[in-house]
Design an enzyme around this catalytic site. Structure first.
Site, PDB file in Angstrom:
ATOM      1  N   HIS A 282       1.001  -1.494  -0.215  1.00  0.00           N
ATOM      2  CA  HIS A 282      -0.364   0.020  -0.320  1.00  0.00           C
ATOM      3  C   HIS A 282       0.960   1.578   0.145  1.00  0.00           C
ATOM      4  CE1 HIS A 282      -3.191   3.293   1.946  1.00  0.00           C
ATOM      5  NE2 HIS A 282      -4.005   1.785   1.186  1.00  0.00           N
TER       6      HIS A 282
ATOM      7  N   ASP B 279       2.667  -4.530   8.034  1.00  0.00           N
ATOM      8  CA  ASP B 279       2.045  -3.832   7.450  1.00  0.00           C
ATOM      9  C   ASP B 279       0.697  -5.149   7.843  1.00  0.00           C
ATOM     10  OD1 ASP B 279      -0.456  -2.595   6.162  1.00  0.00           O
ATOM     11  OD2 ASP B 279       0.545  -1.143   5.098  1.00  0.00           O
TER      12      ASP B 279
ATOM     13  N   GLN C  49      -4.821  -5.295   6.939  1.00  0.00           N
ATOM     14  CA  GLN C  49      -5.612  -5.487   6.448  1.00  0.00           C
ATOM     15  C   GLN C  49      -6.368  -7.436   7.086  1.00  0.00           C
ATOM     16  OE1 GLN C  49      -8.131  -4.894   4.065  1.00  0.00           O
ATOM     17  NE2 GLN C  49      -7.083  -3.267   3.484  1.00  0.00           N
TER      18      GLN C  49
ATOM     19  N   LYS D 114     -10.440  -0.545  10.599  1.00  0.00           N
ATOM     20  CA  LYS D 114     -10.749  -1.841   9.972  1.00  0.00           C
ATOM     21  C   LYS D 114     -10.837  -2.919  10.296  1.00  0.00           C
ATOM     22  CE  LYS D 114      -8.033   0.144   6.461  1.00  0.00           C
ATOM     23  NZ  LYS D 114      -8.410   0.134   4.830  1.00  0.00           N
TER      24      LYS D 114
ATOM     25  N   CYS E 160      -4.831   2.509  -3.711  1.00  0.00           N
ATOM     26  CA  CYS E 160      -3.468   3.106  -2.724  1.00  0.00           C
ATOM     27  C   CYS E 160      -2.662   2.084  -3.387  1.00  0.00           C
ATOM     28  CB  CYS E 160      -4.059   3.204  -1.525  1.00  0.00           C
ATOM     29  SG  CYS E 160      -5.079   4.504  -1.147  1.00  0.00           S
TER      30      CYS E 160
HETATM   31  N1  PMP Z   1      -2.009  -0.655   4.411  1.00  0.00           N
HETATM   32  C1  PMP Z   1      -2.477  -1.313   4.052  1.00  0.00           C
HETATM   33  C2  PMP Z   1      -2.260  -2.752   3.717  1.00  0.00           C
HETATM   34  C3  PMP Z   1      -4.267  -0.811   3.921  1.00  0.00           C
HETATM   35  O1  PMP Z   1      -5.278  -1.585   3.479  1.00  0.00           O
HETATM   36  C4  PMP Z   1      -4.629   0.180   4.465  1.00  0.00           C
HETATM   37  C5  PMP Z   1      -6.065   1.038   4.329  1.00  0.00           C
HETATM   38  N2  PMP Z   1      -6.444   1.159   3.357  1.00  0.00           N
HETATM   39  C6  PMP Z   1      -3.419   1.273   4.488  1.00  0.00           C
HETATM   40  C7  PMP Z   1      -2.316   0.439   5.119  1.00  0.00           C
HETATM   41  C8  PMP Z   1      -3.510   2.241   5.983  1.00  0.00           C
HETATM   42  O2  PMP Z   1      -4.519   2.072   6.502  1.00  0.00           O
HETATM   43  P1  PMP Z   1      -5.062   3.995   7.049  1.00  0.00           P
HETATM   44  O3  PMP Z   1      -5.644   4.605   6.376  1.00  0.00           O
HETATM   45  O4  PMP Z   1      -6.291   3.498   8.008  1.00  0.00           O
HETATM   46  O5  PMP Z   1      -3.749   4.538   7.627  1.00  0.00           O
END
Ligand code: PMP
Length: 404
Positions: free
Chosen positions: A121, A198, A201, A224, A362
């Site tokens: 991401h 990370d 998910q 999430k 993203c």
């Molecule tokens: N890493 C991953 C794999 C994600 O899916 C996301 C959110 N789509 C993020 C990081 C970032 O999370 P946040 O926008 O809640 O900070």
């Protein structure tokens, strides 16, 4: 699993009640919240609201106890060895930025290397790019095999004496791949490198045990995993946190301030400048307690069963391709279409009250590697039902017929 009652689970989510026709398949973007999470935040404001740590009254002690209790809950949920290994942040993004600013800036020297993967991401790419530009570091990127799994042979070749960090997702938000964390972490450690996982998910779909994982940093966002927006956490090994300098500065994070010089609190407070998100911490703890109280194996089996049913149905639709078919992938499906633009498909689905997501998720470098401008993503969670999957498959069949 016959023991799993999805109707009883759904009944706990107010939004699913206020939108009875909604088929929500955008769970990777954010999950809905069970009643107990909303109740916990409301109860905090009704019974315990005060600022934490400083004030000399009983309400402040109650607030502090609620906030520190939430920290212990997060630690327990991740099986952290100590509660002070949990730093509250605004979310996964801020947690990664914290590690890059504090640990990265203090530990990395010009020529040092960071390994990322094509799956990441943007939140797990751009902070490292900024750090690399500032410190003269080199980013190396693990590529993918055709099924969307990591090219592990290439990973082992990329590891070297200058590798200082592997930053890797536990579950790709765009195509669902679950990298083999155990193998990745063991190899990184054998080269003296640290590993940031990370878990943004993975957190909603699988139990995470930071001690068993043997990672060095792990990040996630509450929203999430059935919790509130505006809060998340960094877990880091105590010995790493102990040597990390402050990054954001202000109240709460200091020990003593004078114009001659300032000293800082021990972790985790050193990294929590300003009034923290108190009600959100209480809401996050309620979400994690709620999830811990579920039969998590049954939830995961239900999600996997739905995902298999979805994939079986999709295989019968002409002009649809599933992007990312790595073994053991998480409960989400990314789609490309031969004769339709994913955005048009999503609009048709939305007209039928089916919530999906389109675009690069993203993960533009991943889309570039896949030679796609974007996909349509259906991301599942435990409150989805077999009837919803059947409805989506029927709607997709109609839509693709119309758009042909
Ligand atoms: N890493 C991953 C794999 C994600 O899916 C996301 C959110 N789509 C993020 C990081 C970032 O999370 P946040 O926008 O809640 O900070």
């Amino acid at each position: 699993s016959p023991a799993f009652d999805v109707a009883a689970l759904r009944a706990q989510f107010p939004l699913l009640r206020t939108h009875p026709g909604l088929i929500y398949l955008d769970n990777a973007a954010t999950t809905h919240k069970p009643e107990v999470v909303l109740d916990a935040e409301r109860r905090f404001y009704e019974t315990s609201n005060a600022n934490v740590h400083r004030s000399a009254h009983r309400l402040a002690h109650a607030a502090t106890e609620a906030f520190e209790g939430a920290r212990r809950t997060v630690a327990r949920f991740l099986n952290a060895a100590r509660a002070d290994e949990i730093v509250f942040t605004r979310g996964a993004t801020e947690a990664i930025n914290l590690v890059a600013h504090s640990w990265g800036r203090s530990q990395m020297r010009p020529g040092d290397e960071i390994i990322l993967t094509t799956l990441e991401h943007h939140a797990n790419i751009v902070p490292w790019q900024l750090l690399a530009a500032e410190r003269g570091l080199t980013l190396r990127v693990v590529g993918l095999l055709p099924d969307g799994s990591l090219d592990l042979a290439q990973y082992h070749e990329l590891l070297g004496p200058r590798t200082r960090l592997l930053a890797v997702t536990a579950l790709s938000n765009a195509i669902g791949t679950r990298p083999p964390l155990g193998e990745l972490i063991a190899a990184a450690h054998a080269h003296g490198a640290r590993v940031l996982v990370d878990a943004a998910q993975a957190i909603a779909h699988e139990p995470l045990d930071v001690q068993a994982l043997e990672a060095d940093f792990l990040v996630f966002s509450a929203h999430k995993v059935f919790g509130p927006t505006g809060i998340g956490a960094l877990w880091a090994r105590a010995e790493l946190l102990a040597d990390m300098p402050p990054w954001q500065a202000g109240g709460e994070m200091i020990e003593r301030v004078s114009f001659a010089g300032t000293t800082y609190q021990a972790p985790p407070y050193r990294f929590e400048a300003g009034t923290p998100p108190l009600a959100q911490a209480v809401g996050l703890a309620a979400a994690l307690d709620w999830l811990s109280g579920q039969d998590r194996a049954a939830l995961a089996a239900h999600e996997a069963e739905l995902c298999r049913a979805l994939e079986r149905g999709l295989a019968e639709l002409p002009g649809v391709r599933i992007v990312g078919t790595a073994p053991g992938k998480g409960p989400l499906v990314s789609l490309a279409f031969d004769h339709a633009h994913p955005f048009d498909v999503a609009q048709f689905l939305d007209a039928r009250d089916i919530a999906t997501r389109v675009g690069s998720h993203c993960a533009q470098p991943l889309m570039e590697a896949l030679h796609l401008s974007g996909t349509l993503r259906l991301s599942l969670c435990a409150y989805n039902t077999r009837a919803e999957i059947d409805a989506v498959l029927a709607a997709l069949a109609d839509t693709l017929e119309l758009l042909r």
